[in-house]
Design a protein around this motif. Structure first.
Motif, short mmCIF file in Angstrom:
data_model
loop_
_atom_site.label_atom_id
_atom_site.label_comp_id
_atom_site.label_asym_id
_atom_site.label_seq_id
_atom_site.Cartn_x
_atom_site.Cartn_y
_atom_site.Cartn_z
N GLN A 102 0.83 -1.20 0.00
CA GLN A 102 0.00 0.00 0.00
C GLN A 102 0.87 1.26 0.00
O GLN A 102 0.60 2.21 -0.74
CB GLN A 102 -0.92 -0.01 1.22
N ASP A 103 1.92 1.26 0.82
CA ASP A 103 2.84 2.41 0.84
C ASP A 103 3.51 2.59 -0.52
O ASP A 103 3.67 3.73 -1.00
CB ASP A 103 3.90 2.23 1.93
N PHE A 104 3.90 1.47 -1.14
CA PHE A 104 4.53 1.54 -2.47
C PHE A 104 3.56 2.11 -3.49
O PHE A 104 3.95 2.95 -4.32
CB PHE A 104 5.00 0.14 -2.89
N ASN A 105 2.31 1.70 -3.44
CA ASN A 105 1.29 2.24 -4.36
C ASN A 105 1.11 3.73 -4.16
O ASN A 105 0.99 4.49 -5.13
CB ASN A 105 -0.05 1.52 -4.18
N GLU A 106 1.11 4.16 -2.90
CA GLU A 106 0.97 5.60 -2.63
C GLU A 106 2.19 6.36 -3.17
O GLU A 106 2.04 7.45 -3.73
CB GLU A 106 0.81 5.83 -1.13
N SER A 107 3.37 5.78 -3.02
CA SER A 107 4.58 6.43 -3.54
C SER A 107 4.50 6.54 -5.06
O SER A 107 4.86 7.58 -5.64
CB SER A 107 5.82 5.64 -3.16
N LEU A 108 4.05 5.47 -5.73
CA LEU A 108 3.90 5.51 -7.18
C LEU A 108 2.89 6.57 -7.62
O LEU A 108 3.10 7.29 -8.61
CB LEU A 108 3.49 4.15 -7.74
N LYS A 109 1.79 6.69 -6.87
CA LYS A 109 0.79 7.71 -7.19
C LYS A 109 1.39 9.12 -7.07
O LYS A 109 1.16 9.98 -7.91
CB LYS A 109 -0.42 7.58 -6.27
N GLN A 110 2.15 9.33 -5.98
CA GLN A 110 2.77 10.64 -5.79
C GLN A 110 3.78 10.93 -6.90
O GLN A 110 3.84 12.04 -7.43
CB GLN A 110 3.46 10.70 -4.41
N PHE A 111 4.56 9.91 -7.26
CA PHE A 111 5.55 10.09 -8.32
C PHE A 111 4.86 10.41 -9.65
O PHE A 111 5.28 11.32 -10.37
CB PHE A 111 6.40 8.82 -8.44
N SER A 112 3.80 9.69 -9.95
CA SER A 112 3.05 9.91 -11.18
C SER A 112 2.44 11.30 -11.18
O SER A 112 2.46 12.00 -12.21
CB SER A 112 1.95 8.85 -11.32
N THR A 113 1.89 11.71 -10.03
CA THR A 113 1.30 13.05 -9.93
C THR A 113 2.37 14.11 -10.13
O THR A 113 2.14 15.11 -10.84
CB THR A 113 0.63 13.22 -8.55
N THR A 114 3.54 13.91 -9.57
CA THR A 114 4.64 14.87 -9.72
C THR A 114 5.08 14.98 -11.18
O THR A 114 5.28 16.08 -11.70
CB THR A 114 5.83 14.45 -8.84
N ILE A 115 5.20 13.85 -11.83
CA ILE A 115 5.61 13.85 -13.24
C ILE A 115 4.56 14.53 -14.11
O ILE A 115 4.88 15.34 -14.99
CB ILE A 115 5.88 12.42 -13.74
N THR A 116 3.31 14.24 -13.85
CA THR A 116 2.22 14.85 -14.63
C THR A 116 2.20 16.35 -14.42
O THR A 116 2.06 17.11 -15.38
CB THR A 116 0.86 14.24 -14.21
N ARG A 117 2.36 16.78 -13.18
CA ARG A 117 2.36 18.21 -12.89
C ARG A 117 3.55 18.89 -13.58
O ARG A 117 3.40 19.95 -14.19
CB ARG A 117 2.42 18.43 -11.38
N ALA A 118 4.71 18.25 -13.49
CA ALA A 118 5.90 18.83 -14.11
C ALA A 118 5.74 18.88 -15.62
O ALA A 118 6.14 19.86 -16.28
CB ALA A 118 7.14 18.03 -13.74
N ALA A 119 5.14 17.85 -16.20
CA ALA A 119 4.94 17.84 -17.65
C ALA A 119 3.96 18.92 -18.05
O ALA A 119 4.16 19.60 -19.09
CB ALA A 119 4.42 16.48 -18.10
N ASN A 120 2.92 19.13 -17.27
CA ASN A 120 1.96 20.20 -17.59
C ASN A 120 2.59 21.58 -17.44
O ASN A 120 2.32 22.48 -18.25
CB ASN A 120 0.73 20.09 -16.68
N GLU A 121 3.41 21.76 -16.42
CA GLU A 121 4.05 23.06 -16.20
C GLU A 121 5.09 23.35 -17.28
O GLU A 121 5.26 24.50 -17.69
CB GLU A 121 4.71 23.08 -14.82
N ASN A 122 5.79 22.36 -17.74
CA ASN A 122 6.88 22.56 -18.70
C ASN A 122 6.48 22.16 -20.12
O ASN A 122 7.34 21.90 -20.95
CB ASN A 122 8.11 21.77 -18.27
N GLN A 123 5.19 22.13 -20.39
CA GLN A 123 4.74 21.69 -21.71
C GLN A 123 5.20 22.67 -22.80
O GLN A 123 5.64 22.26 -23.87
CB GLN A 123 3.21 21.57 -21.72
N ASP A 124 5.11 23.96 -22.49
CA ASP A 124 5.55 24.96 -23.48
C ASP A 124 7.05 24.83 -23.74
O ASP A 124 7.50 24.86 -24.90
CB ASP A 124 5.22 26.37 -22.98
N LYS A 125 7.81 24.68 -22.69
CA LYS A 125 9.25 24.55 -22.84
C LYS A 125 9.59 23.28 -23.62
O LYS A 125 10.50 23.28 -24.46
CB LYS A 125 9.93 24.51 -21.48
N ALA A 126 8.86 22.18 -23.34
CA ALA A 126 9.12 20.93 -24.04
C ALA A 126 8.79 21.06 -25.52
O ALA A 126 9.54 20.57 -26.38
CB ALA A 126 8.31 19.80 -23.40
N SER A 127 7.69 21.73 -25.83
CA SER A 127 7.35 21.88 -27.26
C SER A 127 8.36 22.77 -27.97
O SER A 127 8.72 22.52 -29.13
CB SER A 127 5.92 22.43 -27.41
#
Length: 133
Positions: free
Chosen positions: A91-116
């Motif tokens: 359960q802790d591992f699943n929560e960590s994966l969710k947090q990691f996924s959320t962090t990556i998604t947030r970072a991708a959304n914030e840096n989408q213009d820079k990435a393009s």
């Protein structure tokens, strides 16, 4: 008249004798019945002693079995605690994966213009290198 008195006395004596005979027969029959009941009760008492000893043995075996089950259950408690720990870890591992996924998604959304822009610059640079060759 005296004869009637004698006849009445004889009738009374005969009636009393008949009553005594029937009473004696009834008491004899009652005695036989009570003797049969007494022998039946003696047999029942012997059977009850056998049942009591068998019940005592069964109770001892049941108590022994209950003790054995309690010991084995106590040994299994550690296994269940371990499984519980594994479940908590997963359960802790699943929560960590969710947090990691959320962090990556947030970072991708914030840096989408820079990435393009980086992809556009990379494509332009790649085209430029191709043209030079």
């Amino acid at each position: 008249m005296e004869i009637l008195l004698y006849i009445a006395a004889i009738i009374a004596a005969v009636a009393f004798a008949v009553l005594v005979i029937y009473l004696a027969m009834t008491l004899k029959a009652s005695t036989r019945t009570l003797n049969n009941v007494a022998s039946t009760l003696e047999g029942l008492e012997k059977q009850m002693q056998g049942i009591t000893s068998e019940t005592t043995e069964l109770l001892k075996k049941t108590n022994s079995l209950a003790d054995d089950i309690n010991q084995k259950t106590a040994k299994l408690d550690g296994v269940f605690d371990g499984v519980k720990g594994i479940g908590e870890t997963v359960q802790d591992f699943n929560e960590s994966l969710k947090q990691f996924s959320t962090t990556i998604t947030r970072a991708a959304n914030e840096n989408q213009d820079k990435a393009s822009q980086a992809v556009t610059w990379g494509a332009a640079l790649f085209d430029l290198i191709k043209k030079r060759k």
